[in-house]
Design an enzyme around this catalytic site. Structure first.
Site, PDB file in Angstrom:
ATOM      1  CB  SER A  13      -3.078  -1.334  -2.635  1.00  0.00           C
ATOM      2  OG  SER A  13      -1.819  -1.343  -3.255  1.00  0.00           O
TER       3      SER A  13
ATOM      4  CG  ASP B  75       0.671   5.476  -1.530  1.00  0.00           C
ATOM      5  OD1 ASP B  75       1.667   4.717  -1.635  1.00  0.00           O
ATOM      6  OD2 ASP B  75      -0.501   5.074  -1.619  1.00  0.00           O
TER       7      ASP B  75
ATOM      8  CG  HIS C 102       0.097   2.113  -0.033  1.00  0.00           C
ATOM      9  ND1 HIS C 102      -0.529   2.560  -1.186  1.00  0.00           N
ATOM     10  CD2 HIS C 102       0.034   0.751  -0.106  1.00  0.00           C
ATOM     11  CE1 HIS C 102      -0.948   1.522  -1.908  1.00  0.00           C
ATOM     12  NE2 HIS C 102      -0.623   0.407  -1.277  1.00  0.00           N
TER      13      HIS C 102
END
Lengths: 278, 278
Positions: B147, B223, B256
C-alpha cells in the site's frame, strides 16, 4: 449461525461466524479457514484452541497456519477462549480469569457456571454445528492448541475417547492443578475441592488411566512460563509410567510467542493431516 | 544502535533495534529477521516498507514472511512508517497524515520537514547502518512493501538507479498525486505545487523516463481501496508507453489485508532471492 466475515487467503476462505451457543448461553464468535479443496469436496478438520487473553483472531492473524491448511486440504476451526458479552461474569482486572480465560472446563461454581461451559462447547456443541453447516467430513477431526489451549486440546483428546484422530500442543499447561494459572481458574470455576480438578488436568487424567491417543508436544526452552506454569516433565513422567506414547520436543531457544508457534505449526498440521488421512 | 528484542523463529532470529536517526532527527525503531544462514555467512537483504498506520510490528506478526526468508537465506529489514516521539509533528485525528503516514518522502514544508525525512532514511541512512552492524552483504538489496509502502518501494527503486536488485509491491498506491491519500500527504509534506509531487510518484516518475528496474506488482480484485486510491492502470499505461517491464497481477477475490500479503509473500521473496543471487 451467521457469517460475519469472509476473506480470501491461500486460495481458500477465512470465514468468521457468530451463533447463539446453548452451552455457553451467549453469542459466540469463531473463525474457520476452508482450504481450496473444500470448494469441491468435504475435508477433515483441525480444531485450534487458543491461550489466555486470545479470541479467534490471534491464531488466524499470527500463526501462519492457513498456508499449511491450504496445502494439506484441511479446515481449521478457531473458537474463542471463553463466553462473551455484558451478561457474562468476568474479572476485568485479571487477564487469567474470566473472559479470555475459560480454561476449557465446565464451571460448577457461581457466578461462572451460568456461561463458562467451554468443555461442552468445544467437544459437543461446536463440532455438531460445524459438521451440519460447513463442507467437512463428519467425525473426522483432530485437535491442537497453545498454552491454555494446549491444555484444552490435551484434555479433550484424553477424555473424548475416539473423538479425535490425533492431538498435539504448543507449550501446553500440562499440569494445571499445580500451577498458578490453573489453580486460579480451577478454584474459581470448579471450587476448592482439588479432586474435582483432576478430570480437567492432563497429567492427572493420564495418571488415572484416562486416554489412549499418542501426544505430540513442543515446548520452547526459552519459554518464560516453562518453569512456573507448564510442567511438561510431570506429564512426561505419568506417560512413561503408563506407557502412553508422548513425543515431547524441547525446542532450543524458542519462547512462548506466536513466533514459536509459526515455526512448528507446519509440522503439527502435517502430523494431523496424516492421521486424518489414515 | 541498540537491540531491544530478540526472538527465535524458523531457526533464525527476529531482532528489534532502536537508534538515533540523523535523517528523521528522532529515535527510530526497526525489526530485522536474520535467517539461520546469517549465523555463519553474510546474506542479502530485502527491505519491507509498511502501509498507513503500521509500525515495524505489523509485517513481522502478520505476513508469514520469516518462514520464506529463513528458507531462502535472506534478511528482512522492516522499518517504521514515520518518525516518532513527542517532538514529532502529527495529526492525531488523521490515520493518513503524520505519524504512521510518512509516505516515504522528504518533507519540505513546516512543521513536517523537521522530522519527516523518510526517503533519506530508507534509501541512505538505514542501509548504511544495517550494512555496518549486521551480517549482510553490502549493496546487495531488494525492496518491497504494501500500500503506502508499496508506493515507497516503487519510488525508491525507480529513483535510486542501481541500488536495488529487484522491486515488488503489494497493492501499492501507484499514482499518489491523483488519490486522496497521496494528495493529503503530498500537500502537507511537499506543499501545494504539484510539480514537486512528481518526484515521489511512481506513475509520474516512469512517465518522465526515470527508472529501469522491472516491477512485480500484485493487486487484489476485491481490494476495497483499489478504485479510489491505488490506480494500477495508470502505472501500467506509462510502463507500456515506455516499454518498462511491469508484471501486474490482478489476484481474483483478494482484499487489501495481510491475508492477501501472506498468500503471495512467498512468491515475492522467491523473486527477490533469485534476483539477489544473480
Amino acid at each position: 449461525m451467521k457469517q460475519i466475515e469472509s476473506i480470501k487467503e491461500f486460495g481458500g476462505w477465512l470465514n468468521r461466524f457468530e451463533h447463539e451457543s446453548t452451552s455457553c448461553n451467549c453469542t459466540m464468535t469463531f473463525s474457520v479457514y476452508l482450504p481450496p479443496k473444500a470448494a469441491t469436496e468435504k475435508v477433515p478438520v483441525v480444531y485450534w484452541l487458543s491461550g489466555l487473553t486470545c479470541t479467534d483472531e490471534n491464531v488466524r492473524t499470527k500463526a501462519g497456519a492457513q498456508r499449511y491448511a491450504s496445502e494439506l486440504g484441511i479446515a481449521l476451526v478457531m473458537p474463542d477462549t471463553s463466553p462473551r458479552g455484558d451478561a457474562v461474569a468476568d474479572k476485568p482486572d485479571r487477564y487469567d480469569l474470566g473472559k479470555g480465560a475459560g480454561f476449557y472446563v465446565n464451571a460448577t461454581q457461581l457466578p461462572w457456571a451460568a456461561h463458562y461451559q467451554m468443555y461442552d462447547y468445544i467437544t459437543r456443541e461446536l463440532p455438531v454445528l460445524i459438521e451440519a453447516e460447513l463442507p467437512v467430513i463428519p467425525g473426522l477431526k483432530s485437535i491442537t492448541g497453545h498454552s491454555m489451549g494446549g491444555h484444552g486440546a490435551l484434555i479433550c483428546a484424553l477424555k473424548e475417547e475416539g473423538a479425535y484422530r490425533s492431538v498435539s500442543a504448543f507449550a501446553p499447561i500440562c499440569h494445571p492443578s499445580v500451577c498458578g494459572w490453573g489453580e486460579g481458574c480451577f478454584t474459581a470455576y470448579l471450587g476448592e475441592d482439588r479432586e474435582a480438578w483432576k478430570s480437567y488436568d492432563a497429567t492427572e487424567l493420564v495418571k488415572s488411566g484416562v486416554g489412549t491417543l499418542p501426544m505430540l508436544i513442543d515446548h520452547g526452552t526459552a519459554d518464560e512460563f516453562l518453569a512456573d506454569q507448564l510442567y511438561p516433565k510431570d506429564l512426561q513422567a505419568v506417560c512413561e509410567a503408563r506407557g502412553l506414547p508422548l513425543t515431547l520436543r524441547m525446542q532450543e531457544g524458542y519462547d512462548h510467542s506466536y513466533h514459536f508457534i509459526a515455526t512448528f505449526i507446519g509440522e503439527h498440521l502435517a502430523y494431523h493431516a496424516k492421521a486424518l488421512s489414515e
